[in-house]
Scaffold this motif. Structure first.
Motif, PDB file in Angstrom:
ATOM      1  N   ASP A 285      -3.052   5.861 -15.470  1.00 35.22           N
ATOM      2  CA  ASP A 285      -3.273   6.505 -14.174  1.00 35.22           C
ATOM      3  C   ASP A 285      -4.307   5.779 -13.328  1.00 35.22           C
ATOM      4  OD1 ASP A 285      -2.449   8.722 -12.498  1.00 35.22           O
ATOM      5  OD2 ASP A 285      -4.506   9.461 -12.714  1.00 35.22           O
ATOM      6  N   LYS A 286      -5.216   5.064 -13.964  1.00 34.14           N
ATOM      7  CA  LYS A 286      -6.196   4.288 -13.212  1.00 34.14           C
ATOM      8  C   LYS A 286      -5.550   3.049 -12.602  1.00 34.14           C
ATOM      9  CE  LYS A 286     -10.710   2.020 -13.579  1.00 34.14           C
ATOM     10  NZ  LYS A 286     -11.850   1.695 -14.485  1.00 34.14           N
ATOM     11  N   ALA A 287      -4.775   2.331 -13.392  1.00 31.14           N
ATOM     12  CA  ALA A 287      -4.104   1.133 -12.911  1.00 31.14           C
ATOM     13  C   ALA A 287      -2.825   1.453 -12.145  1.00 31.14           C
ATOM     14  CB  ALA A 287      -3.766   0.211 -14.086  1.00 31.14           C
ATOM     15  N   LYS A 288      -2.357   2.724 -12.252  1.00 27.04           N
ATOM     16  CA  LYS A 288      -1.116   3.155 -11.606  1.00 27.04           C
ATOM     17  C   LYS A 288       0.054   2.268 -12.040  1.00 27.04           C
ATOM     18  CE  LYS A 288      -3.240   6.342  -9.260  1.00 27.04           C
ATOM     19  NZ  LYS A 288      -3.104   7.767  -9.654  1.00 27.04           N
ATOM     20  N   PHE A 289       0.261   2.216 -13.383  1.00 29.64           N
ATOM     21  CA  PHE A 289       1.306   1.338 -13.895  1.00 29.64           C
ATOM     22  C   PHE A 289       1.696   1.759 -15.295  1.00 29.64           C
ATOM     23  CE2 PHE A 289       3.525  -2.725 -14.338  1.00 29.64           C
ATOM     24  CZ  PHE A 289       3.940  -2.926 -13.019  1.00 29.64           C
ATOM     25  N   PHE A 290       2.972   1.536 -15.635  1.00 31.36           N
ATOM     26  CA  PHE A 290       3.430   1.721 -17.014  1.00 31.36           C
ATOM     27  C   PHE A 290       3.069   0.485 -17.828  1.00 31.36           C
ATOM     28  CE2 PHE A 290       6.380   4.678 -14.854  1.00 31.36           C
ATOM     29  CZ  PHE A 290       6.133   5.814 -15.619  1.00 31.36           C
ATOM     30  N   LYS A 291       2.466   0.715 -19.007  1.00 33.76           N
ATOM     31  CA  LYS A 291       1.959  -0.373 -19.823  1.00 33.76           C
ATOM     32  C   LYS A 291       2.348  -0.197 -21.285  1.00 33.76           C
ATOM     33  CE  LYS A 291      -2.275  -1.384 -17.159  1.00 33.76           C
ATOM     34  NZ  LYS A 291      -3.755  -1.417 -17.283  1.00 33.76           N
ATOM     35  N   THR A 292       2.061  -1.231 -22.069  1.00 33.40           N
ATOM     36  CA  THR A 292       2.305  -1.205 -23.511  1.00 33.40           C
ATOM     37  C   THR A 292       1.156  -0.503 -24.232  1.00 33.40           C
ATOM     38  OG1 THR A 292       3.608  -3.234 -23.453  1.00 33.40           O
ATOM     39  CG2 THR A 292       2.584  -2.655 -25.558  1.00 33.40           C
ATOM     40  N   LYS A 326       3.282  -0.930  -5.470  1.00 34.30           N
ATOM     41  CA  LYS A 326       2.369  -1.666  -4.589  1.00 34.30           C
ATOM     42  C   LYS A 326       2.079  -3.060  -5.137  1.00 34.30           C
ATOM     43  CE  LYS A 326       0.000   2.426  -2.758  1.00 34.30           C
ATOM     44  NZ  LYS A 326      -1.280   3.193  -2.691  1.00 34.30           N
ATOM     45  N   GLN A 327       2.206  -3.221  -6.453  1.00 38.61           N
ATOM     46  CA  GLN A 327       1.906  -4.507  -7.080  1.00 38.61           C
ATOM     47  C   GLN A 327       2.988  -5.558  -6.837  1.00 38.61           C
ATOM     48  OE1 GLN A 327      -1.030  -5.123  -8.550  1.00 38.61           O
ATOM     49  NE2 GLN A 327      -1.621  -3.014  -8.056  1.00 38.61           N
ATOM     50  N   LEU A 328       4.199  -5.128  -6.502  1.00 35.39           N
ATOM     51  CA  LEU A 328       5.307  -6.074  -6.379  1.00 35.39           C
ATOM     52  C   LEU A 328       5.071  -7.090  -5.271  1.00 35.39           C
ATOM     53  CD1 LEU A 328       8.160  -6.888  -7.360  1.00 35.39           C
ATOM     54  CD2 LEU A 328       9.066  -5.385  -5.563  1.00 35.39           C
ATOM     55  N   MET A 329       4.537  -6.661  -4.154  1.00 33.17           N
ATOM     56  CA  MET A 329       4.359  -7.540  -3.004  1.00 33.17           C
ATOM     57  C   MET A 329       2.914  -7.990  -2.842  1.00 33.17           C
ATOM     58  SD  MET A 329       7.497  -7.436  -2.427  1.00 33.17           S
ATOM     59  CE  MET A 329       7.611  -8.532  -1.011  1.00 33.17           C
ATOM     60  N   ASP A 330       2.078  -7.727  -3.826  1.00 34.93           N
ATOM     61  CA  ASP A 330       0.658  -8.094  -3.802  1.00 34.93           C
ATOM     62  C   ASP A 330       0.498  -9.496  -4.401  1.00 34.93           C
ATOM     63  OD1 ASP A 330      -2.094  -8.409  -4.185  1.00 34.93           O
ATOM     64  OD2 ASP A 330      -2.393  -6.333  -4.821  1.00 34.93           O
ATOM     65  N   PRO A 331      -0.079 -10.469  -3.660  1.00 30.13           N
ATOM     66  CA  PRO A 331      -0.249 -11.823  -4.209  1.00 30.13           C
ATOM     67  C   PRO A 331      -1.220 -11.894  -5.376  1.00 30.13           C
ATOM     68  CG  PRO A 331      -1.308 -11.618  -2.069  1.00 30.13           C
ATOM     69  CD  PRO A 331      -0.509 -10.369  -2.261  1.00 30.13           C
ATOM     70  N   PHE A 332      -2.011 -10.851  -5.613  1.00 35.62           N
ATOM     71  CA  PHE A 332      -2.821 -10.785  -6.829  1.00 35.62           C
ATOM     72  C   PHE A 332      -2.075 -10.039  -7.939  1.00 35.62           C
ATOM     73  CE2 PHE A 332      -5.894 -11.193  -3.370  1.00 35.62           C
ATOM     74  CZ  PHE A 332      -6.605 -12.297  -3.800  1.00 35.62           C
ATOM     75  N   GLY A 333      -0.963  -9.419  -7.545  1.00 33.19           N
ATOM     76  CA  GLY A 333      -0.097  -8.750  -8.511  1.00 33.19           C
ATOM     77  C   GLY A 333       1.026  -9.677  -8.925  1.00 33.19           C
ATOM     78  N   PHE A 334       2.253  -9.403  -8.448  1.00 31.22           N
ATOM     79  CA  PHE A 334       3.420 -10.147  -8.906  1.00 31.22           C
ATOM     80  C   PHE A 334       4.055 -11.045  -7.847  1.00 31.22           C
ATOM     81  CE2 PHE A 334       3.452  -6.038 -11.293  1.00 31.22           C
ATOM     82  CZ  PHE A 334       3.103  -6.559 -12.530  1.00 31.22           C
ATOM     83  N   TYR A 335       3.632 -10.933  -6.612  1.00 25.19           N
ATOM     84  CA  TYR A 335       4.283 -11.699  -5.547  1.00 25.19           C
ATOM     85  C   TYR A 335       3.869 -13.170  -5.609  1.00 25.19           C
ATOM     86  CZ  TYR A 335       5.993 -13.085  -0.958  1.00 25.19           C
ATOM     87  OH  TYR A 335       6.665 -13.718   0.058  1.00 25.19           O
ATOM     88  N   ALA A 336       4.855 -14.068  -5.559  1.00 28.23           N
ATOM     89  CA  ALA A 336       4.604 -15.513  -5.576  1.00 28.23           C
ATOM     90  C   ALA A 336       5.771 -16.204  -4.889  1.00 28.23           C
ATOM     91  CB  ALA A 336       4.441 -16.020  -7.014  1.00 28.23           C
ATOM     92  N   PRO A 337       5.579 -17.441  -4.429  1.00 33.32           N
ATOM     93  CA  PRO A 337       6.655 -18.149  -3.709  1.00 33.32           C
ATOM     94  C   PRO A 337       7.941 -18.274  -4.511  1.00 33.32           C
ATOM     95  CG  PRO A 337       4.569 -19.307  -3.439  1.00 33.32           C
ATOM     96  CD  PRO A 337       4.322 -18.229  -4.442  1.00 33.32           C
ATOM     97  N   TYR A 338       7.835 -18.353  -5.856  1.00 36.86           N
ATOM     98  CA  TYR A 338       9.010 -18.414  -6.719  1.00 36.86           C
ATOM     99  C   TYR A 338       8.928 -17.307  -7.776  1.00 36.86           C
ATOM    100  CZ  TYR A 338       9.763 -22.887  -4.450  1.00 36.86           C
ATOM    101  OH  TYR A 338       9.966 -23.874  -3.504  1.00 36.86           O
ATOM    102  N   GLY A 339       8.367 -16.186  -7.383  1.00 37.26           N
ATOM    103  CA  GLY A 339       8.194 -15.050  -8.271  1.00 37.26           C
ATOM    104  C   GLY A 339       9.391 -14.126  -8.265  1.00 37.26           C
ATOM    105  N   PRO A 340       9.161 -12.906  -8.738  1.00 39.29           N
ATOM    106  CA  PRO A 340       7.876 -12.341  -9.125  1.00 39.29           C
ATOM    107  C   PRO A 340       7.387 -12.879 -10.467  1.00 39.29           C
ATOM    108  CG  PRO A 340       9.613 -10.744  -9.512  1.00 39.29           C
ATOM    109  CD  PRO A 340      10.255 -11.898  -8.807  1.00 39.29           C
ATOM    110  N   ASP A 386       7.385   6.100   0.222  1.00 38.86           N
ATOM    111  CA  ASP A 386       7.122   5.189   1.347  1.00 38.86           C
ATOM    112  C   ASP A 386       6.270   3.994   0.920  1.00 38.86           C
ATOM    113  OD1 ASP A 386       4.679   6.409   0.937  1.00 38.86           O
ATOM    114  OD2 ASP A 386       4.554   7.329   2.931  1.00 38.86           O
ATOM    115  N   VAL A 387       6.285   3.677  -0.384  1.00 33.97           N
ATOM    116  CA  VAL A 387       5.480   2.566  -0.897  1.00 33.97           C
ATOM    117  C   VAL A 387       6.164   1.231  -0.618  1.00 33.97           C
ATOM    118  CG1 VAL A 387       4.460   1.559  -2.983  1.00 33.97           C
ATOM    119  CG2 VAL A 387       4.460   4.043  -2.662  1.00 33.97           C
ATOM    120  N   VAL A 388       7.474   1.170  -0.834  1.00 27.38           N
ATOM    121  CA  VAL A 388       8.269  -0.038  -0.576  1.00 27.38           C
ATOM    122  C   VAL A 388       9.495   0.377   0.223  1.00 27.38           C
ATOM    123  CG1 VAL A 388       7.532  -1.473  -2.536  1.00 27.38           C
ATOM    124  CG2 VAL A 388       9.301   0.260  -2.864  1.00 27.38           C
ATOM    125  N   ASP A 389      10.131  -0.616   0.854  1.00 32.25           N
ATOM    126  CA  ASP A 389      11.321  -0.317   1.643  1.00 32.25           C
ATOM    127  C   ASP A 389      12.344  -1.439   1.488  1.00 32.25           C
ATOM    128  OD1 ASP A 389      10.396  -2.413   3.255  1.00 32.25           O
ATOM    129  OD2 ASP A 389       9.530  -1.065   4.738  1.00 32.25           O
TER     130      ASP A 389
END
Length: 539
Positions: A285-292, A326-340, A386-389
């Motif tokens: 819940d802090k990172a707002k993500f499903f994890k292992t 929100k992490q999908l399009m974040d360049p510190f998350g998963f977004y990259a020129p040849y990503g994710p 309304d997080v992504v579209d």
């Protein structure tokens, strides 16, 4: 009603099909002569001339080094594709070419064996594969992609192989029941999945016997998820638990088709419990993500990994977990020129071990990109958020499209799909490593035409939005952002024994049937909108 293909590149004015009958009679006759893969009845429903796209296959053949030949060699590729695939046209020729390239490569992996047809992941034999060089890890992708082929026998044989002809469906993680049910939704023939019903239940029970922990969650080694040497490592991973949730739901639905109501209720309850456990125990819940969650710990790993989106592939999460996107399009998350990327870029271990081989510590893997895009399409179709579209779906798919390239030593750029990508340069990492290791010719091209992901399904069910439902309806909900393309057409879509055509023509000049979004079923217009929006068709 008569409706036929347009002349390539020729715009026509008009506001309706009735006004076009006289002008299109000639093209009805032409289309009857040009599409031998369709029945005489269906040929009158053709919008696109397949021969307009033949040059792509000719180019692929021309630039290809045909190292491994299976059931359909390059010289027969066009004949196969012409008879089997939905045809796609859009104004961006990079997307168009990649669509036909991925069908061209999928065709290479159809292998005829004494046990019927199978679909391979690697073209050359690899030592970690099972019988006939099959690997269960990407088999779910094989079914999602291949379900749109006109000839269903390839996947029917393949399904039977996994459970009756020596396949090993649990050598790697594999969402078997879910992917077979997805095939059924397109084909509409329940005989295969009801015939394999007992095997699908035994398969699920075997997973429970070997991988179910005392707390009710499934565990898996990251390598057996096909995600070796990941930062988060092994344990109770979002992947395997989402796969088993998807399979439980699918078995419940297959049980209903088979008239096994008690089994349907039991597997609905299994899915309900697993959903609850995933949300309670794998959500940070802090990172707002499903994890292992490691098996020997009560603390989630301290890294966001792309496979945390896998639960949405099966519509597992309830409403309220969408902040993860929100992490999908974040360049510190998963977004990259040849990503994710497969791990968040802000993590200190991001891509620290990649030069040693097929690591999942950050490189872009088409397998994971396919899962993520399918999950994102589900989010946009089935959740109120309304997080992504649509623009985020389009951008991620655009990057994936443009990533599937290779620059030859002579400077020629050719379509290419391989194992994993350097997310900042687009270099195919494992191919480079194999070259440095100076392996044999087959090993050097081990990942060439790699069949470990989807692309055509992302165009068909995602971008164009053809989505068959349990209730017998088909939804068409394009994820193309407003103002992006002036037109597109997806033609000859096999769906429940009928033929669908979906086209978008903003100005009404490209296809001559008026402006807007049009859906045709066996040549009859069954839905229309002036805008790109959700339409539902009842068969």
């Amino acid at each position: 009603m008569l409706f036929a293909r347009k002349a390539k590149g020729a715009g026509r004015k008009g506001t309706g099909v009735n006004a076009l009958k006289v002008r299109l009679l000639f093209w009805v006759f032409v289309s009857l002569c040009m599409v031998p893969g369709l029945s005489a009845q269906d040929r009158t429903f053709v919008v696109l001339d397949p021969n307009s796209f033949k040059h792509y296959v000719e180019d692929f053949n021309r630039t290809d080094e045909e190292v491994t030949i299976q059931h359909i060699p390059n010289k027969q590729a066009w004949e196969f594709l012409e008879k089997n695939i939905p045809f796609f046209e859009c104004p961006d020729k990079e997307w168009e070419r990649t669509y036909y390239f991925r069908w061209w490569t999928y065709r290479k992996h159809i292998k005829h064996t004494p046990d019927g047809f199978v679909i391979t992941e690697f073209l050359p034999d690899v030592p970690w594969a099972g019988k006939h060089n099959t690997i269960s890890c990407p088999a779910g992708h094989h079914f999602y992609e291949g379900r749109w082929l006109n000839d269903s026998r390839y996947l029917e044989d393949y399904a039977v192989f996994w459970f009756r002809k020596g396949g090993e469906p649990r050598r790697y993680s594999f969402w078997a029941a879910d992917s077979l049910y997805a095939k059924y939704l397109v084909g509409g023939n329940k005989n295969l999945i009801t015939d394999l019903f007992d095997e699908l239940i035994r398969n699920y029970q075997a997973w429970e016997s070997d991988h179910l922990e005392a707390d009710g969650l499934f565990q898996q080694i990251d390598d057996r998820d096909g995600m070796e040497l990941s930062i988060g490592g092994s344990g109770k991973r979002p992947t395997i638990n989402a796969y088993m949730y998807g399979d439980a739901n699918a078995i419940s639905k297959i049980a209903e088709l088979a008239g096994e109501d008690a089994i349907a209720r039991a597997y609905t309850e299994k899915a309900r419990k697993l959903k609850s456990l995933v949300q309670e125990n794998l959500w940070d819940d802090k990172a707002k993500f499903f994890k292992t969650l490691p098996c020997d710990s009560d603390q989630l790993v301290q890294v966001r990994e792309l496979h945390g989106y896998t639960p949405w592939y099966f519509n597992l999460p309830d409403q309220g977990y969408e902040d993860a996107w929100k992490q999908l399009m974040d360049p510190f998350g998963f977004y990259a020129p040849y990503g994710p990327t497969t791990a968040e870029q802000r993590h200190p271990e991001f891509m620290k071990r990649t030069t040693k081989g097929c690591q999942w510590d950050g490189p872009s893997w088409p397998f994971a990109t396919s899962v993520t895009l399918t999950a994102l399409a589900n989010l946009l179709n089935n959740y109120d958020q309304d997080v992504v579209d649509k623009s985020d779906y389009f951008e991620t798919l655009r990057i994936y499209t443009l990533s599937q390239r290779l620059e030859r030593r002579n400077g020629e750029i050719v379509p290419w799909i391989d194992e994993n990508l350097q997310p900042y340069t687009g270099e195919w990492i494992m191919r480079t490593i194999n070259r440095m290791w100076n392996w044999s010719r087959n090993a050097y091209e081990r990942g060439k035409d790699y069949n470990h992901s989807t692309y055509c399904d992302l165009i068909i069910s995602g971008l164009v939005g053809v989505r068959p439902s349990d209730d017998g309806t088909v939804t068409v909900n394009p994820l193309l952002p407003d103002g992006c393309w002036e037109y597109f057409c997806l033609d000859r879509i096999p769906c429940r024994g009928k033929v669908l055509t979906v086209l978008w023509d903003r100005a009404g000049k490209q296809y001559g049937c008026g402006p807007g979004l049009h859906v045709f079923l066996n040549g009859n217009e069954v839905a229309h909108s002036k805008q790109l929006e959700r339409l539902t068709i009842t068969f």
